[in-house]
Design an enzyme around this catalytic site. Structure first.
Site, PDB file in Angstrom:
ATOM      1  N   HIS A  18       0.842  -1.126   0.198  1.00 24.46           N
ATOM      2  CA  HIS A  18       0.011   0.030  -0.017  1.00 24.46           C
ATOM      3  C   HIS A  18       0.986   1.129   0.020  1.00 24.46           C
ATOM      4  O   HIS A  18       1.381   1.829   1.144  1.00 24.46           O
ATOM      5  CB  HIS A  18      -1.050   0.068   1.379  1.00 24.46           C
ATOM      6  N   HIS A 137     -10.846   0.607   0.229  1.00 24.95           N
ATOM      7  CA  HIS A 137     -10.548   1.509   1.217  1.00 24.95           C
ATOM      8  C   HIS A 137     -11.335   1.866   2.526  1.00 24.95           C
ATOM      9  O   HIS A 137     -10.959   2.284   3.359  1.00 24.95           O
ATOM     10  CB  HIS A 137     -10.216   3.024   0.397  1.00 24.95           C
ATOM     11  N   HIS A 190      -5.765  -0.428   5.145  1.00 21.82           N
ATOM     12  CA  HIS A 190      -5.421   0.236   6.419  1.00 21.82           C
ATOM     13  C   HIS A 190      -6.575  -0.016   7.246  1.00 21.82           C
ATOM     14  O   HIS A 190      -7.109   1.124   7.795  1.00 21.82           O
ATOM     15  CB  HIS A 190      -5.322   1.902   6.197  1.00 21.82           C
ATOM     16  N   ASN A 238      -5.674   9.414   6.995  1.00 22.61           N
ATOM     17  CA  ASN A 238      -6.996   8.673   6.746  1.00 22.61           C
ATOM     18  C   ASN A 238      -6.745   7.228   6.621  1.00 22.61           C
ATOM     19  O   ASN A 238      -6.175   6.810   5.514  1.00 22.61           O
ATOM     20  CB  ASN A 238      -7.735   9.488   5.594  1.00 22.61           C
ATOM     21  N   ASP A 265       1.162   2.458   3.790  1.00 21.94           N
ATOM     22  CA  ASP A 265       0.252   3.455   3.231  1.00 21.94           C
ATOM     23  C   ASP A 265       1.056   4.691   3.153  1.00 21.94           C
ATOM     24  O   ASP A 265       0.473   5.994   3.342  1.00 21.94           O
ATOM     25  CB  ASP A 265      -1.002   3.906   4.004  1.00 21.94           C
ATOM     26  N   HIS A 269       3.160  14.350   1.002  1.00 20.65           N
ATOM     27  CA  HIS A 269       2.586  15.588   0.750  1.00 20.65           C
ATOM     28  C   HIS A 269       3.671  16.441   0.832  1.00 20.65           C
ATOM     29  O   HIS A 269       4.887  16.237   1.229  1.00 20.65           O
ATOM     30  CB  HIS A 269       1.545  15.861   1.669  1.00 20.65           C
ATOM     31  N   GLY A 284      -2.293  11.998   5.285  1.00 13.83           N
ATOM     32  CA  GLY A 284      -1.332  11.166   4.957  1.00 13.83           C
ATOM     33  C   GLY A 284      -0.186  11.105   5.591  1.00 13.83           C
ATOM     34  O   GLY A 284       0.341  12.564   6.008  1.00 13.83           O
TER      35      GLY A 284
HETATM   36  O1  DOR Z   1      -4.228   9.298   4.500  1.00 12.68           O
HETATM   37  C1  DOR Z   1      -4.425   9.049   3.423  1.00 12.68           C
HETATM   38  N1  DOR Z   1      -3.667   9.538   2.563  1.00 12.68           N
HETATM   39  N2  DOR Z   1      -5.256   8.025   3.360  1.00 12.68           N
HETATM   40  C2  DOR Z   1      -5.714   7.746   1.886  1.00 12.68           C
HETATM   41  O2  DOR Z   1      -6.575   6.878   1.969  1.00 12.68           O
HETATM   42  C3  DOR Z   1      -5.055   8.484   0.789  1.00 12.68           C
HETATM   43  C4  DOR Z   1      -3.828   8.714   0.933  1.00 12.68           C
HETATM   44  C5  DOR Z   1      -3.458   9.957   0.192  1.00 12.68           C
HETATM   45  O3  DOR Z   1      -3.584   9.525  -1.237  1.00 12.68           O
HETATM   46  O4  DOR Z   1      -2.899  11.110   0.609  1.00 12.68           O
HETATM   47 ZN    ZN Z   2      -7.083   4.725   1.714  1.00 12.78          ZN
HETATM   48 ZN    ZN Z   3      -3.720   4.732   0.600  1.00 13.16          ZN
END
Ligand code: DOR
Ligand code: ZN
Ligand code: ZN
Length: 384
Positions: A18, A137, A190, A238, A265, A269, A284
């Site tokens: 992931h 998800h 997740h 998330n 995950d 960013h 994220g």
């Molecule tokens: O925290 C997250 N970031 N959860 C997600 O499901 C998507 C991901 C993202 O793409 O930044």
């Molecule tokens: Zn997700």
């Molecule tokens: Zn994800």
């Protein structure tokens, strides 16, 4: 070459099922090359890339683009995950058979759950033609809307709008029931809530073909971290960091095999975006380079997680479920291997990262337990 492995572990290549590599479309956050090399540094020899890029990976040419860029990066092996639906609307199914022929190793709606149960049921029927798992998800849009952290005592105290656990668990229940009815392979991304763990445990007892993953941050932190860090947006993720009871249920779930896999995950960013107020910053956590060390430091070293469970969850089970090399090398096959130093300590600082992103709660901390040599397809790609 003779390698002195005294005091070290030789691990099978770790597989991260992931990850978000952001290319095409958001190269300022991460590129396939920077992501693949950061993953290698983190001890991963194979990663699966989620399709919520811009555009989303809904066409064969895009899936092939990710594979090709991954190969050129010479980091961890990169395999694309195809999108379940076209574009960002979530209304029309993709040509999954074609995407699989182009190299997709699974299909997912990550970043945006398919809200329409009828459409997801159809997707599950369709995905059976490929033999690949469908990764869900698990988030109900209406229940989650506007929230920025776990809904509970802490969110009430901080005055932040919360996301209830049911935003995840109602979709876990729905997806399990749909997979049970259609007989398709389901993988739940997740998992963060104790109710979800209970639903998965019961489904497995009934024989449903479901696997699930947990992210290190959900095993290590709780929603209290948002308060204690004074709204550090590196804790905004998330699904959100849950309660202490959630964290306990997740640890129990990984120990008893209800949760099959660990996955980062990795969600890179830019600083600029993460500098926004907590309620507005994107969700994220960047996880490639710190996740293994964090799990070692916070869970394995204190005796909460046996190393055998870590390897099953981060190598063998992902290899089996997604049909990848790594944890299931046969004698005579070319191996993916990691020499892991349980004593190596690193201060996690800005200049230390290979990833373009540094949105991790471990920034500024010291972690222990890092990969010192990594072989991919029998070729040494990290260390000397
Ligand atoms: O925290 C997250 N970031 N959860 C997600 O499901 C998507 C991901 C993202 O793409 O930044
Ligand atoms: Zn997700
Ligand atoms: Zn994800």
């Amino acid at each position: 070459q003779v390698i002195d492995g005294t005091g070290k572990y030789l691990f099978p290549g770790l597989i991260d099922v992931h990850t978000h590599l952001r290319e095409p479309g958001q190269e300022e956050k991460e590129e396939i090359a920077t992501g693949a090399r950061a993953a290698l540094k983190g001890g991963f020899t194979t990663i699966l890339a989620m399709p919520n890029t811009k555009p989303v990976l809904d066409q064969r040419a895009l899936v092939e683009f990710v594979s090709n860029q991954g190969e050129r990066a010479a980091g961890a092996k990169v395999y694309p995950i195809g999108a379940i639906t076209k574009g960002e609307e979530g209304k029309e199914l993709t040509e999954m058979v074609d995407l699989a022929a182009g190299g997709a190793k699974a299909f997912s709606d990550d970043g945006r759950e398919v809200q329409n149960a009828e459409l997801l049921r159809l997707a599950m029927e369709y995905v059976k033609l490929t033999g690949l798992p469908l990764i869900s998800h698990c988030e109900d849009d209406n229940l989650a809307r506007g929230g920025s952290m776990h809904k509970g005592e802490v969110s009430a105290r901080l005055g932040l709008r919360g996301i209830p656990s049911s935003a995840e668990s109602v979709m876990v229940a729905r997806d399990i029931l749909l997979a049970e009815e259609t007989g398709s392979k389901l993988h739940l991304a997740h998992i963060s809530a104790k109710e979800s763990v209970e639903l998965i445990r019961a489904a497995k007892l009934r024989g449903v073909d479901v696997t699930a993953e947990v992210n290190p941050h959900h095993l290590i932190f709780t929603d209290e971290a948002v308060a204690e860090s004074n709204y550090n947006t590196s804790y905004k993720v998330n699904p959100p960091l849950g309660s202490a009871q959630d964290r306990e249920a997740l640890l129990e779930g990984i120990l008893d095999g209800t949760l099959d896999m660990l996955a980062t995950d990795h969600a890179p960013h830019t600083w600029e975006e993460k500098m926004k107020p907590f309620a507005e910053a994107p969700f994220g956590i960047a996880g490639f380079e710190t996740s293994l060390a964090a799990v070692w430091t916070y869970l394995v070293k204190p005796g909460k997680l046996p190393v055998e469970v870590l390897l099953r969850a981060w190598s063998l089970n992902p290899a089996q479920r997604f049909n990848l090399l790594g944890g299931k090398v046969q004698p005579g096959e070319i191996a993916d291997l990691v020499l892991f130093d349980p004593e190596q300590k690193e201060k996690i600082e800005s200049k230390w990262f290979t990833s373009k992103a540094q949105n991790t709660p471990f920034l500024g901390q010291e972690l222990q337990g890092f990969a010192c040599m990594v072989w991919v397809n029998g070729q040494l790609r990290l260390g000397k």
